[in-house]
Write an enzyme that holds these catalytic residues in place. Structure first.
Site, short mmCIF file in Angstrom:
data_model
loop_
_atom_site.label_atom_id
_atom_site.label_comp_id
_atom_site.label_asym_id
_atom_site.label_seq_id
_atom_site.Cartn_x
_atom_site.Cartn_y
_atom_site.Cartn_z
N GLY A 176 -12.83 25.92 -18.34
CA GLY A 176 -13.43 27.00 -19.12
C GLY A 176 -12.67 28.30 -18.96
N THR A 235 -4.76 15.59 -28.78
CA THR A 235 -3.49 16.14 -28.27
C THR A 235 -2.72 14.99 -27.62
OG1 THR A 235 -4.51 16.79 -26.16
CG2 THR A 235 -4.47 18.44 -27.90
N GLY A 239 0.56 15.24 -26.09
CA GLY A 239 1.67 15.63 -25.22
C GLY A 239 2.99 15.66 -25.99
N ASP A 274 -5.65 23.20 -21.86
CA ASP A 274 -6.53 24.38 -21.96
C ASP A 274 -5.88 25.46 -22.82
OD1 ASP A 274 -8.30 23.10 -20.25
OD2 ASP A 274 -7.32 23.90 -18.48
N GLY A 304 1.18 26.61 -12.38
CA GLY A 304 -0.19 27.16 -12.35
C GLY A 304 -0.80 27.15 -13.74
#
Ligand code: RIB
Length: 326
Positions: free
Chosen positions: A61, A240, A242, A272, A307
């Site tokens: 989220g 999706t 990739g 995300d 990250g």
């Protein structure tokens, strides 16, 4: 009107001024990611030496909220964190990205959500989540904050909060004629039928396979599985894929969006980035193809850095990549 001398919260945080841009409400998870870089992801029973350890803000989220904010959305969040150091740090971080967290509640006696993530040399990852406070986001929370739903242009959700809360939020959003995007991740083996009421479902290849109970190995497989989800009641499905791009499917159309080239450092958060970027573009243009293309570019760029939240691309980067690929 804002006084010229006054800076908005977004400007002060170094984010673009977004007044007049799509209002994106993310109802979802907020996690602290404990990330170890490894040569290869350990097998069951194996202990291996990692290369490095980092504590990074995450949660599907929150990642989607940051992606939407960086792509120019006016973003707010409903969610929960624990009354602990991780929770405080995550809220400060989200504010820094220009996300309005006044709808995020603090739960006593439970930890903030945590994800342990191993990222290998190919940029692939394995994730284990302890949901903590995310699992306490309830119908009552949504009822109390109904005004935020009514005031949004689009609502974005995932499945790291209870599915009953997600279903209820879909109902509420529809009462206010607000469209809902659902990223059914992590995918449950049995999906609550109410989740198909979302206006756009964005699963990845593995989640599509889990939802359909059939393997999805290529674009053809994704077409079949996506069509099966439409038959179950989904209005629009964006799978999706990739390095194979993305597939947007409705009852009438099927569009394949080719992949953008990506330098893979870390794929955590790429999905995300796709969802957050899609929300902004879809709320703005209501054009499925353009929104999928914009989102695919954002997803590719998110793989370039280590990250989840730090790798979310800014609007100008996404637009430049799309222009270069024309
Ligand atoms: O999609 C990546 C995210 O999944 C991580 O940030 C982790 O927190 C998990 O929610």
């Amino acid at each position: 009107m804002m006084d010229k001398k006054e800076k908005s919260e977004a400007e002060a945080a170094g984010q673009p001024e977004t007044a007049g841009n799509p209002r994106v409400l993310v109802v979802g998870s907020i996690n602290m990611d404990l990330v170890i870089r490894v040569a290869s992801i350990p097998q069951p029973g194996q202990t291996i030496a990692g290369r490095s350890f980092s504590t990074l803000p995450g949660g599907k989220g929150a990642n989607q909220a940051v992606a939407a904010a960086r792509c120019g959305g006016q973003v707010s969040m409903i969610g929960r964190v624990g009354n602990d150091d991780f929770g405080q740090r995550l809220l400060v971080g989200l504010r820094g990205y220009g996300v309005d967290v006044s709808g995020v509640m603090i739960s006593e006696g439970v930890s903030t959500g945590v994800a342990t993530i191993t990222v290998d040399d190919k940029g692939e990852n394995a994730i284990c989540i302890a949901g903590g406070a995310n699992l306490l986001v309830s119908r009552e929370d949504i009822e109390e904050q109904e005004e935020r739903i009514a005031g949004a242009d689009i609502v974005v959700m995932q499945l790291e909060i209870p599915p009953e809360t997600v279903c209820y939020t879909i109902e509420k959003a529809h009462q206010h004629q607000v469209p809902v995007i659902l990223n059914p991740a992590p995918a449950p083996e049995k999906i609550h039928p109410g989740l198909y009421q979302a206006d756009v479902l964005i699963p990845n290849q593995d989640e599509t396979a889990l939802l359909c109970g059939e393997p999805v190995n290529d674009i053809h497989g994704a077409k079949l599985a996506g069509t099966a989800l439409i038959r179950r009641g989904a209005k629009t499905v964006v799978v999706t894929l990739g390095r194979r791009g993305a597939l947007a499917i409705t009852a009438e159309h099927m569009i394949h969006v080719p992949p953008f080239s990506a330098k893979i450092v870390d794929t955590a958060g790429a999905g995300d980035a796709f969802c957050g970027a899609f929300a902004v573009a879809y709320a703005r243009e209501k054009d499925l193809f353009q929104a999928t293309r914009f989102a695919a570019a954002a997803g590719a760029l998110a793989c370039h850095k280590f990250g989840a939240q730090p790798s979310m691309p800014h609007l100008d980067m996404v637009l430049r990549l799309i222009q270069r690929s024309c």
